[in-house]
Design a protein around this motif. Structure first.
Motif, PDB file in Angstrom:
ATOM      1  N   ALA A  49       0.838  -1.206   0.000  1.00  0.00           N
ATOM      2  CA  ALA A  49       0.000   0.000   0.000  1.00  0.00           C
ATOM      3  C   ALA A  49       0.876   1.260   0.000  1.00  0.00           C
ATOM      4  O   ALA A  49       0.575   2.238  -0.692  1.00  0.00           O
ATOM      5  CB  ALA A  49      -0.939  -0.011   1.204  1.00  0.00           C
ATOM      6  N   VAL A  50       1.974   1.235   0.765  1.00  0.00           N
ATOM      7  CA  VAL A  50       2.903   2.379   0.785  1.00  0.00           C
ATOM      8  C   VAL A  50       3.503   2.577  -0.605  1.00  0.00           C
ATOM      9  O   VAL A  50       3.535   3.694  -1.139  1.00  0.00           O
ATOM     10  CB  VAL A  50       4.037   2.159   1.821  1.00  0.00           C
ATOM     11  N   LEU A  51       3.967   1.470  -1.202  1.00  0.00           N
ATOM     12  CA  LEU A  51       4.571   1.562  -2.534  1.00  0.00           C
ATOM     13  C   LEU A  51       3.557   2.065  -3.551  1.00  0.00           C
ATOM     14  O   LEU A  51       3.885   2.885  -4.419  1.00  0.00           O
ATOM     15  CB  LEU A  51       5.120   0.190  -2.955  1.00  0.00           C
ATOM     16  N   GLY A  52       2.320   1.579  -3.444  1.00  0.00           N
ATOM     17  CA  GLY A  52       1.276   2.008  -4.378  1.00  0.00           C
ATOM     18  C   GLY A  52       1.005   3.494  -4.259  1.00  0.00           C
ATOM     19  O   GLY A  52       0.904   4.208  -5.264  1.00  0.00           O
ATOM     20  N   ALA A  53       0.900   3.969  -3.029  1.00  0.00           N
ATOM     21  CA  ALA A  53       0.615   5.394  -2.817  1.00  0.00           C
ATOM     22  C   ALA A  53       1.761   6.260  -3.337  1.00  0.00           C
ATOM     23  O   ALA A  53       1.545   7.342  -3.860  1.00  0.00           O
ATOM     24  CB  ALA A  53       0.375   5.662  -1.330  1.00  0.00           C
ATOM     25  N   ALA A  54       2.989   5.765  -3.186  1.00  0.00           N
ATOM     26  CA  ALA A  54       4.159   6.543  -3.598  1.00  0.00           C
ATOM     27  C   ALA A  54       4.478   6.372  -5.084  1.00  0.00           C
ATOM     28  O   ALA A  54       5.358   7.047  -5.622  1.00  0.00           O
ATOM     29  CB  ALA A  54       5.378   6.132  -2.760  1.00  0.00           C
ATOM     30  N   GLU A  77      11.105  -5.304   9.134  1.00  0.00           N
ATOM     31  CA  GLU A  77      12.266  -4.587   8.593  1.00  0.00           C
ATOM     32  C   GLU A  77      12.029  -4.235   7.127  1.00  0.00           C
ATOM     33  O   GLU A  77      12.431  -3.168   6.649  1.00  0.00           O
ATOM     34  CB  GLU A  77      13.542  -5.425   8.752  1.00  0.00           C
ATOM     35  N   LEU A  78      11.388  -5.132   6.421  1.00  0.00           N
ATOM     36  CA  LEU A  78      11.029  -4.891   5.023  1.00  0.00           C
ATOM     37  C   LEU A  78      10.063  -3.687   4.938  1.00  0.00           C
ATOM     38  O   LEU A  78      10.223  -2.811   4.083  1.00  0.00           O
ATOM     39  CB  LEU A  78      10.395  -6.184   4.520  1.00  0.00           C
ATOM     40  N   LEU A  79       9.106  -3.632   5.849  1.00  0.00           N
ATOM     41  CA  LEU A  79       8.158  -2.514   5.881  1.00  0.00           C
ATOM     42  C   LEU A  79       8.892  -1.201   6.184  1.00  0.00           C
ATOM     43  O   LEU A  79       8.633  -0.177   5.542  1.00  0.00           O
ATOM     44  CB  LEU A  79       7.065  -2.790   6.922  1.00  0.00           C
ATOM     45  N   ARG A  80       9.821  -1.244   7.141  1.00  0.00           N
ATOM     46  CA  ARG A  80      10.617  -0.041   7.457  1.00  0.00           C
ATOM     47  C   ARG A  80      11.377   0.432   6.218  1.00  0.00           C
ATOM     48  O   ARG A  80      11.461   1.635   5.943  1.00  0.00           O
ATOM     49  CB  ARG A  80      11.653  -0.348   8.542  1.00  0.00           C
ATOM     50  N   LYS A  85      12.005   4.236   1.623  1.00  0.00           N
ATOM     51  CA  LYS A  85      12.009   4.528   0.175  1.00  0.00           C
ATOM     52  C   LYS A  85      10.970   5.599  -0.145  1.00  0.00           C
ATOM     53  O   LYS A  85      11.222   6.504  -0.954  1.00  0.00           O
ATOM     54  CB  LYS A  85      11.715   3.254  -0.632  1.00  0.00           C
ATOM     55  N   ALA A  86       9.795   5.502   0.478  1.00  0.00           N
ATOM     56  CA  ALA A  86       8.754   6.506   0.245  1.00  0.00           C
ATOM     57  C   ALA A  86       9.206   7.865   0.778  1.00  0.00           C
ATOM     58  O   ALA A  86       8.970   8.902   0.154  1.00  0.00           O
ATOM     59  CB  ALA A  86       7.447   6.071   0.900  1.00  0.00           C
ATOM     60  N   THR A  87       9.878   7.847   1.940  1.00  0.00           N
ATOM     61  CA  THR A  87      10.387   9.090   2.528  1.00  0.00           C
ATOM     62  C   THR A  87      11.410   9.735   1.588  1.00  0.00           C
ATOM     63  O   THR A  87      11.374  10.945   1.334  1.00  0.00           O
ATOM     64  CB  THR A  87      11.032   8.804   3.902  1.00  0.00           C
ATOM     65  N   SER A  88      12.298   8.897   1.034  1.00  0.00           N
ATOM     66  CA  SER A  88      13.306   9.402   0.092  1.00  0.00           C
ATOM     67  C   SER A  88      12.660   9.978  -1.160  1.00  0.00           C
ATOM     68  O   SER A  88      13.224  10.870  -1.807  1.00  0.00           O
ATOM     69  CB  SER A  88      14.267   8.277  -0.314  1.00  0.00           C
ATOM     70  N   ALA A  89      11.490   9.440  -1.509  1.00  0.00           N
ATOM     71  CA  ALA A  89      10.777   9.920  -2.702  1.00  0.00           C
ATOM     72  C   ALA A  89       9.934  11.157  -2.391  1.00  0.00           C
ATOM     73  O   ALA A  89       9.222  11.657  -3.267  1.00  0.00           O
ATOM     74  CB  ALA A  89       9.904   8.805  -3.269  1.00  0.00           C
ATOM     75  N   GLY A  90       9.999  11.634  -1.125  1.00  0.00           N
ATOM     76  CA  GLY A  90       9.325  12.891  -0.795  1.00  0.00           C
ATOM     77  C   GLY A  90       7.964  12.754  -0.139  1.00  0.00           C
ATOM     78  O   GLY A  90       7.159  13.680  -0.187  1.00  0.00           O
ATOM     79  N   PHE A  91       7.725  11.586   0.488  1.00  0.00           N
ATOM     80  CA  PHE A  91       6.419  11.388   1.129  1.00  0.00           C
ATOM     81  C   PHE A  91       6.563  11.127   2.625  1.00  0.00           C
ATOM     82  O   PHE A  91       7.586  10.626   3.088  1.00  0.00           O
ATOM     83  CB  PHE A  91       5.697  10.188   0.499  1.00  0.00           C
ATOM     84  N   ARG A  92       5.475  11.412   3.344  1.00  0.00           N
ATOM     85  CA  ARG A  92       5.371  11.125   4.769  1.00  0.00           C
ATOM     86  C   ARG A  92       4.093  10.311   4.958  1.00  0.00           C
ATOM     87  O   ARG A  92       3.071  10.609   4.347  1.00  0.00           O
ATOM     88  CB  ARG A  92       5.252  12.465   5.514  1.00  0.00           C
TER      89      ARG A  92
END
Ligand code: MG
Length: 154
Positions: A49-54, A77-80, A85-92
């Protein structure tokens, strides 16, 4: 704001001595799920879901099940890593919500611990709900559906 959805399913393993890990919590010392990692369907659904949103593809793109590095991996750890990755792409992450579908064991005693571990991994509130496949007792595993909201960095 960006919304993402993730679904994951794992069947119960033929090796009944494996622990059942859901949302980063050992909910049972036996009756675990089959999978390349620890088969935590809840962490996997949230990560997708995080990857999809980002807009960053899916879990298989980032953690191929052909990669021995992820054999038996701790999916929290995979989720972290996915949230990083989402944070690096500019998301919170604003919040996450998931529903776990399984016949047994009952998740009620573990829901608070699961929500706490998942919230810690995602750095945002995550709620966990559970439901049984009433009148559909043939579900031989665990299904999880997750939704995540992300906010673009200002
Ligand atoms: Mg999975």
């Amino acid at each position: 704001m960006r919304i993402g959805q993730g679904i994951d399913m794992h069947a119960f393993a033929t090796d009944a001595t494996l622990p059942l890990v859901l949302g980063g919590v050992r909910v049972s010392e036996s009756g675990g799920l089959a999978g390349h990692s620890d088969a935590d369907a809840v962490a996997h659904a949230l990560a997708d879901a995080v990857l999809g949103a980002a807009g960053l593809g899916d879990l298989g793109d980032h953690f191929p099940d052909t990669d021995a590095a992820w054999a038996g991996a701790d999916s929290i750890e995979l989720l972290r890593t996915v949230v990083d990755k989402a944070t690096s792409a500019g998301f919170r992450v604003v919040n996450g919500d998931c529903t776990v579908v399984l016949e047994a064991p009952k998740l009620a005693p573990h829901r608070a611990a699961m929500a706490e571990r998942l919230s810690d991994a995602m750095g945002a509130p995550v709620s966990v709900k559970a439901t049984r496949p009433e009148a559909m007792p043939s579900l031989d595993g665990v299904l999880c559906i997750a939704i995540v909201l992300l906010e673009e960095d200002a």
